[in-house]
Design an enzyme around this catalytic site. Structure first.
Site, PDB file in Angstrom:
ATOM      1  N   ASN A  37       0.828  -1.216   0.000  1.00  0.00           N
ATOM      2  CA  ASN A  37       0.000   0.000   0.000  1.00  0.00           C
ATOM      3  C   ASN A  37       0.868   1.275   0.000  1.00  0.00           C
ATOM      4  OD1 ASN A  37       0.929   0.060   2.589  1.00  0.00           O
ATOM      5  ND2 ASN A  37      -1.087  -0.055   3.586  1.00  0.00           N
ATOM      6  N   SER A 130      10.241 -12.055  14.659  1.00  0.00           N
ATOM      7  CA  SER A 130      11.372 -11.262  15.135  1.00  0.00           C
ATOM      8  C   SER A 130      11.991 -11.898  16.359  1.00  0.00           C
ATOM      9  CB  SER A 130      10.848  -9.866  15.483  1.00  0.00           C
ATOM     10  OG  SER A 130      11.785  -9.158  16.242  1.00  0.00           O
ATOM     11  N   TYR A 155       4.279  -3.528  19.412  1.00  0.00           N
ATOM     12  CA  TYR A 155       4.847  -4.092  18.175  1.00  0.00           C
ATOM     13  C   TYR A 155       5.318  -5.523  18.428  1.00  0.00           C
ATOM     14  CZ  TYR A 155       8.602  -5.510  15.108  1.00  0.00           C
ATOM     15  OH  TYR A 155       9.418  -6.273  14.302  1.00  0.00           O
ATOM     16  N   LYS A 159       3.944  -9.524  17.046  1.00  0.00           N
ATOM     17  CA  LYS A 159       4.714 -10.640  16.478  1.00  0.00           C
ATOM     18  C   LYS A 159       4.395 -11.935  17.240  1.00  0.00           C
ATOM     19  CE  LYS A 159       6.614  -8.420  13.171  1.00  0.00           C
ATOM     20  NZ  LYS A 159       6.094  -8.637  11.812  1.00  0.00           N
ATOM     21  N   TYR A 183      13.624 -12.951  12.601  1.00  0.00           N
ATOM     22  CA  TYR A 183      14.768 -12.175  12.124  1.00  0.00           C
ATOM     23  C   TYR A 183      15.533 -11.608  13.300  1.00  0.00           C
ATOM     24  CZ  TYR A 183      11.603 -11.504   8.040  1.00  0.00           C
ATOM     25  OH  TYR A 183      10.731 -11.640   6.990  1.00  0.00           O
ATOM     26  N   PHE A 184      16.861 -11.612  13.177  1.00  0.00           N
ATOM     27  CA  PHE A 184      17.670 -10.839  14.104  1.00  0.00           C
ATOM     28  C   PHE A 184      17.798  -9.436  13.492  1.00  0.00           C
ATOM     29  CE2 PHE A 184      18.511 -13.570  17.732  1.00  0.00           C
ATOM     30  CZ  PHE A 184      17.721 -14.649  17.324  1.00  0.00           C
ATOM     31  N   ASP A 304      15.856  -1.558  25.799  1.00  0.00           N
ATOM     32  CA  ASP A 304      16.886  -2.308  25.066  1.00  0.00           C
ATOM     33  C   ASP A 304      17.295  -3.559  25.829  1.00  0.00           C
ATOM     34  OD1 ASP A 304      17.308  -0.972  22.698  1.00  0.00           O
ATOM     35  OD2 ASP A 304      18.902   0.319  23.478  1.00  0.00           O
TER      36      ASP A 304
HETATM   37  N1  UFG Z   1      21.565   2.174  19.100  1.00  0.00           N
HETATM   38  C1  UFG Z   1      22.354   3.238  19.505  1.00  0.00           C
HETATM   39  N2  UFG Z   1      22.105   4.456  18.968  1.00  0.00           N
HETATM   40  C2  UFG Z   1      21.115   4.675  18.052  1.00  0.00           C
HETATM   41  C3  UFG Z   1      20.316   3.578  17.650  1.00  0.00           C
HETATM   42  C4  UFG Z   1      20.570   2.342  18.203  1.00  0.00           C
HETATM   43  O1  UFG Z   1      23.250   3.073  20.322  1.00  0.00           O
HETATM   44  O2  UFG Z   1      20.926   5.819  17.625  1.00  0.00           O
HETATM   45  C5  UFG Z   1      21.838   0.845  19.667  1.00  0.00           C
HETATM   46  C6  UFG Z   1      20.674   0.307  20.455  1.00  0.00           C
HETATM   47  O3  UFG Z   1      20.722   0.758  21.789  1.00  0.00           O
HETATM   48  C7  UFG Z   1      20.905  -1.186  20.320  1.00  0.00           C
HETATM   49  C8  UFG Z   1      21.570  -1.335  18.951  1.00  0.00           C
HETATM   50  O4  UFG Z   1      22.036  -0.055  18.615  1.00  0.00           O
HETATM   51  O5  UFG Z   1      21.815  -1.608  21.272  1.00  0.00           O
HETATM   52  C9  UFG Z   1      20.611  -1.791  17.884  1.00  0.00           C
HETATM   53  O6  UFG Z   1      19.473  -0.952  17.902  1.00  0.00           O
HETATM   54  P1  UFG Z   1      18.373  -0.982  16.761  1.00  0.00           P
HETATM   55  O7  UFG Z   1      17.321   0.024  17.130  1.00  0.00           O
HETATM   56  O8  UFG Z   1      19.019  -0.892  15.432  1.00  0.00           O
HETATM   57  O9  UFG Z   1      17.829  -2.471  16.861  1.00  0.00           O
HETATM   58  P2  UFG Z   1      17.094  -3.195  18.088  1.00  0.00           P
HETATM   59  O10 UFG Z   1      17.893  -4.418  18.350  1.00  0.00           O
HETATM   60  O11 UFG Z   1      16.808  -2.316  19.207  1.00  0.00           O
HETATM   61  O12 UFG Z   1      15.699  -3.469  17.396  1.00  0.00           O
HETATM   62  C10 UFG Z   1      15.519  -4.592  16.640  1.00  0.00           C
HETATM   63  C11 UFG Z   1      14.452  -4.359  15.553  1.00  0.00           C
HETATM   64  C12 UFG Z   1      13.087  -4.196  16.164  1.00  0.00           C
HETATM   65  C13 UFG Z   1      12.829  -5.271  17.182  1.00  0.00           C
HETATM   66  C14 UFG Z   1      13.919  -5.293  18.197  1.00  0.00           C
HETATM   67  C15 UFG Z   1      13.668  -6.332  19.227  1.00  0.00           C
HETATM   68  O13 UFG Z   1      14.753  -3.217  14.788  1.00  0.00           O
HETATM   69  O14 UFG Z   1      12.146  -4.322  15.126  1.00  0.00           O
HETATM   70  O15 UFG Z   1      15.141  -5.561  17.536  1.00  0.00           O
HETATM   71  O16 UFG Z   1      14.772  -6.867  19.782  1.00  0.00           O
HETATM   72  F1  UFG Z   1      11.673  -5.092  17.826  1.00  0.00           F
END
Ligand code: UFG
Length: 344
Positions: A37, A130, A155, A159, A183-184, A304
């Site tokens: 969409n 996820s 969110y 899942k 997914y990781f 986190d």
């Molecule tokens: N981080 C920073 N600075 C930033 C952004 C992220 O230090 O500006 C760190 C986060 O604290 C984390 C790591 O980078 O330690 C990865 O962060 P992301 O936001 O890229 O990814 P996440 O692991 O937090 O999120 C992912 C998916 C989500 C899912 C989540 C669940 O993007 O969809 O994993 O574990 F929900």
């Protein structure tokens, strides 16, 4: 290529993971039918796909939660062998503020697709799940048997709920074979820089924030916390190149295609099996692209998890799939993609 028996509906096929998967599906001889969409995807992704493939792809613009619309797509196409369901809202922070939007959209679309599968004798579905379902695991690396933890956000809860919906359908002996891929952290872009991630507004995810900072769009990156129990104090994740992740969907379809049973539920971790910290990502990005990144250490981000990475043995053996590209490859490709955007 045969017009029959290789058609796969790809909801969210213009999105980040969807667009890369469409390319790999065509490379593997499938005929993807994109349904999107364009709420969180750009038409330019379709052009990028077509440039890479040097051919047109089929696209239907509409909402996959709309039963009548999807019925029309299925009637128009006939001979659909399966579905890959990417389409979903995915912003963790927004989901906390707008839970109904997330619960409505992410569950409705899956329910509609499952109803249509029964009505039209479509037996195979690959669902985007996820690693968020594991929360902070007690034991690392996480296997598919690791316990699910209460979701940290609406969110994440969608899942978990969608996985339960799929499992309940299989348990009811509905004639569907399911693969849920957990997914990781997907990163990177297609090596051609024709497709990649297009975050809306200020990116929440690490790598788009890194590339936008390097490009001068953001002033500096904040590392969220350096007092975690990891080798350098920053959080640890399993970053997987989006092209490797895309190929896992092709493997999942091949796997489903070989199933003789009528109703099965299969879950796989899709990662590399290796964890990298935020500082590992920054250092690798700087090294492979020969760039200095402006960053600072800030406080922890709420919600986190400290560290999570995958055991991928099950996907290796059952799906005959494994990640082939490195963190360095992904960060080179992410930067090449960012530079291609800057030129526009
Ligand atoms: N981080 C920073 N600075 C930033 C952004 C992220 O230090 O500006 C760190 C986060 O604290 C984390 C790591 O980078 O330690 C990865 O962060 P992301 O936001 O890229 O990814 P996440 O692991 O937090 O999120 C992912 C998916 C989500 C899912 C989540 C669940 O993007 O969809 O994993 O574990 F929900």
């Amino acid at each position: 290529m045969s017009k029959h028996s290789s058609k796969v509906i790809v909801t969210g096929g213009a999105g980040y993971i969807g667009s890369h998967t469409v390319v790999e599906l065509v490379n593997a001889g499938y005929e993807p039918i994109i349904v999107d969409n364009f709420v969180n995807a750009e038409k330019s992704a379709i052009q990028g796909i077509e440039t890479i493939l040097e051919r047109k792809v089929t696209v239907y613009e509409g909402d996959c939660a709309d039963h009548d619309f999807m019925k029309g797509v299925i009637a128009q196409e006939s001979d659909i062998v399966g579905l890959i369901h990417f389409a979903a809202y995915k912003a963790v922070g927004e989901s906390v503020k707008k839970p109904l939007k997330y619960y409505r959209n992410n569950t409705d679309s899956l329910l509609t697709l499952l109803e249509l599968m029964v009505e039209h004798n479509i037996h195979h579905i690959v669902f985007s799940s996820s690693c968020t379902v594991y929360g902070q695991p007690d034991k690392l690396p996480v296997t598919e048997e690791s316990p699910k933890k209460p979701a940290e956000s609406p969110y994440g809860n969608t899942k978990q709920i969608c996985e339960e919906i799929l499992e309940d359908c299989v348990n009811s002996e509905m004639p569907v074979n399911v693969v849920a891929l957990r997914y990781f952290n997907p990163i990177g872009a297609h090596v051609s820089a024709q497709i990649g991630e297009l975050p809306l507004g200020v990116p929440n995810n690490l790598v788009p924030f890194v590339t936008q900072t390097a490009a001068g769009i953001r002033e500096k990156l904040t590392v969220f916390g350096n007092d975690y129990n990891t080798h350098d104090g920053t959080c640890l994740r399993d970053y997987i190149h989006v092209v490797d992740l895309a190929k896992a969907h092709v493997s999942a379809l091949n796997y489903l295609g070989k199933k003789s049973e009528a109703s099965t539920y299969n879950v796989f971790n899709i990662g590399t099996g290796t964890g990298s910290t935020v500082l590992d990502v920054i250092n690798t990005f700087e090294d492979v692209n020969d760039i200095k990144l402006n960053y600072t250490i800030g406080p922890r981000r709420a919600g986190d998890v400290e560290k999570v990475y995958a055991n991928v043995d099950y996907a290796n053996t059952e799906l005959n799939w494994k990640a082939e590209l490195s963190l360095a490859d992904a960060l080179k490709d992410a930067w090449r993609w960012q530079l291609s955007l800057k030129k526009d």
